[in-house]
Design an enzyme around this catalytic site. Sequence first.
Site, PDB file in Angstrom:
ATOM      1  N   LYS A   1       3.473   6.520   5.249  1.00 48.98           N
ATOM      2  CA  LYS A   1       2.511   5.587   4.667  1.00 48.98           C
ATOM      3  C   LYS A   1       2.998   4.168   4.924  1.00 48.98           C
ATOM      4  O   LYS A   1       4.177   3.847   4.746  1.00 48.98           O
ATOM      5  CB  LYS A   1       2.367   5.812   3.153  1.00 48.98           C
ATOM      6  CG  LYS A   1       1.310   4.930   2.527  1.00 48.98           C
ATOM      7  CD  LYS A   1      -0.081   5.346   2.988  1.00 48.98           C
ATOM      8  CE  LYS A   1      -1.140   4.309   2.643  1.00 48.98           C
ATOM      9  NZ  LYS A   1      -1.106   3.139   3.565  1.00 48.98           N
TER      10      LYS A   1
ATOM     11  N   SER B   1      -5.636   3.516   4.866  1.00 51.40           N
ATOM     12  CA  SER B   1      -5.118   2.828   3.679  1.00 51.40           C
ATOM     13  C   SER B   1      -6.223   2.125   2.899  1.00 51.40           C
ATOM     14  O   SER B   1      -6.110   0.964   2.508  1.00 51.40           O
ATOM     15  CB  SER B   1      -4.039   1.805   4.079  1.00 51.40           C
ATOM     16  OG  SER B   1      -3.278   1.420   2.968  1.00 51.40           O
TER      17      SER B   1
ATOM     18  N   LYS C   1       0.145   3.857  -2.683  1.00 49.64           N
ATOM     19  CA  LYS C   1      -0.846   4.940  -2.587  1.00 49.64           C
ATOM     20  C   LYS C   1      -0.201   6.323  -2.513  1.00 49.64           C
ATOM     21  O   LYS C   1      -0.881   7.333  -2.707  1.00 49.64           O
ATOM     22  CB  LYS C   1      -1.746   4.697  -1.370  1.00 49.64           C
ATOM     23  CG  LYS C   1      -2.599   3.445  -1.493  1.00 49.64           C
ATOM     24  CD  LYS C   1      -3.500   3.279  -0.267  1.00 49.64           C
ATOM     25  CE  LYS C   1      -4.480   2.116  -0.430  1.00 49.64           C
ATOM     26  NZ  LYS C   1      -3.862   0.800  -0.172  1.00 49.64           N
TER      27      LYS C   1
ATOM     28  N   SER D   1       0.799  -1.237   0.000  1.00 47.15           N
ATOM     29  CA  SER D   1       0.000   0.000   0.000  1.00 47.15           C
ATOM     30  C   SER D   1       0.827   1.282   0.000  1.00 47.15           C
ATOM     31  O   SER D   1       0.251   2.373  -0.074  1.00 47.15           O
ATOM     32  CB  SER D   1      -0.938   0.006   1.203  1.00 47.15           C
ATOM     33  OG  SER D   1      -2.027  -0.864   0.980  1.00 47.15           O
TER      34      SER D   1
END
Length: 491
Positions: free
Chosen positions: A256, A143, A88, A85
């Site tokens: 992140k 997320s 992203k 993820s």
Amino acid sequence: MRFGGSFARKLGAALAVAVLALSLGAPVVARAEDAASLPVSVDGEQLYNPTPAPETNTPAGILVDRDNGQVLFAKDADARRYPASTTKIMTALLVLEHGNLDDVVTVQADDFSALDADSMRSGLQADEQITVRDLLACLLLPSGNDAAYVLARYVGGTWQDFVGMMNAKAAELGCEDTHFANPCGLHNDDHYTTARDLCRIFEEALQNPAFVQIAGSATCELPATNKNPARELESTDFLVDPSSDAYAGGIVTAGKTGYTLEGGKCLVVAAQKDGRHLAAVTLGGANDAGYEEPTSNFYGMRDLLNWGFDAWQDATVVSGGEELGSVPVTLSEDGTQVGAVAAGEVSAFVPAGLTLADLTIETQLPDELTAPVQQGASLGEASISYQGRYLGSVPVQTEASLSWSLKLFVQDWLAVPEHLLLVAAVIVAVILVMCAIVNLVRRAKRRREAADASQGSGMAFDQASGPIAGSGTGSNARSKARPSSGKHFKS
């Protein structure tokens, strides 16, 4: 001769003065060749380390000083890995470049078609109307894969076209080992990046204040929509959670997380402390804790950031006036050497606590200077390095003035055998000339005395013949002896 010894002493002194006059007419010039440049490392992984880096608990990672671009740590940073993820970050970057935060987007049921049962979701509902700003919060904090597909369609028309934009942007940023297959990071063998490439993408996203504001938040209050009540979103990043054991103490400004079975635990973080800014990526960590607990990669990241802040500094490694060496000096009673000091300063990004003694200083100073020496005279340049890495160059000059000594000059001059022979030859020649002059003077004096004697000899008598003929007194005598007439004769 009476004057022989004193004359030699006077002559030696005169010669010394003459040589001194000649020497003053030819000033001493000290020159130094330019210092040889040291090679500069261009590979961030070869940057010297002040102390061993901590264990990141991941097989790949990178730490970059954002203020100067220096790579402080790299571990398998160019190996292709699955980013999960952390993908992203690119999705958010393109949305911020091509979208409007205040636009309202309607969620479509087809936006969920590519999701599987294990996908992370932010709770979006079909036909829900929500702003782009809030969709970015759903994307970056919990997320949400659902938010990724909604935003991809919003920007690209279709999520597939959006993925094409992702790959084009990666190429634009110089990411040579990156390829995306979806906007959220679900596993695909053709979906990969490297720690170094991902850090480039992250740095680009950090240029947008909205990204930093959203990605750096521990929580976000989401307003009610037509399908959902007001709710609070929580970040999956334990480093920004004050209640977590992995809390980084408030230094994290954006981040992140990511996880897939194939990609492992992934983490991308920006941090700030004492005016310095770092960015770090770790990929492939183990899923070695429960869902609500930080895995070991969070602790490794926290240690890596603290190491980056504590073990490095921007510092003045050489200050003006610091002594970088010395040069021998002759013919001065003020000293036998003069310090070679920096005429400027060198600042560099170096290990904390570095001192001048730790540096390698390459100079090409003169072998020797002859007095007089002026303070501030140029001695060339010094090249400064640390553990083979070039830090900078600085001009070098004399630290003080040293005066010229006549006594030392004469001693030094007379110490040369040829000079002594020259002095002796001159002394002999001068003595011979002076002797000749004295003889000439004596002869001239005798001539004058003889002449004076011959002029005064007319007043003398010759004992044998009487008065010298021709003299005035002799004439008078003859006049008195003239005989008288007979009639005056008396017996």
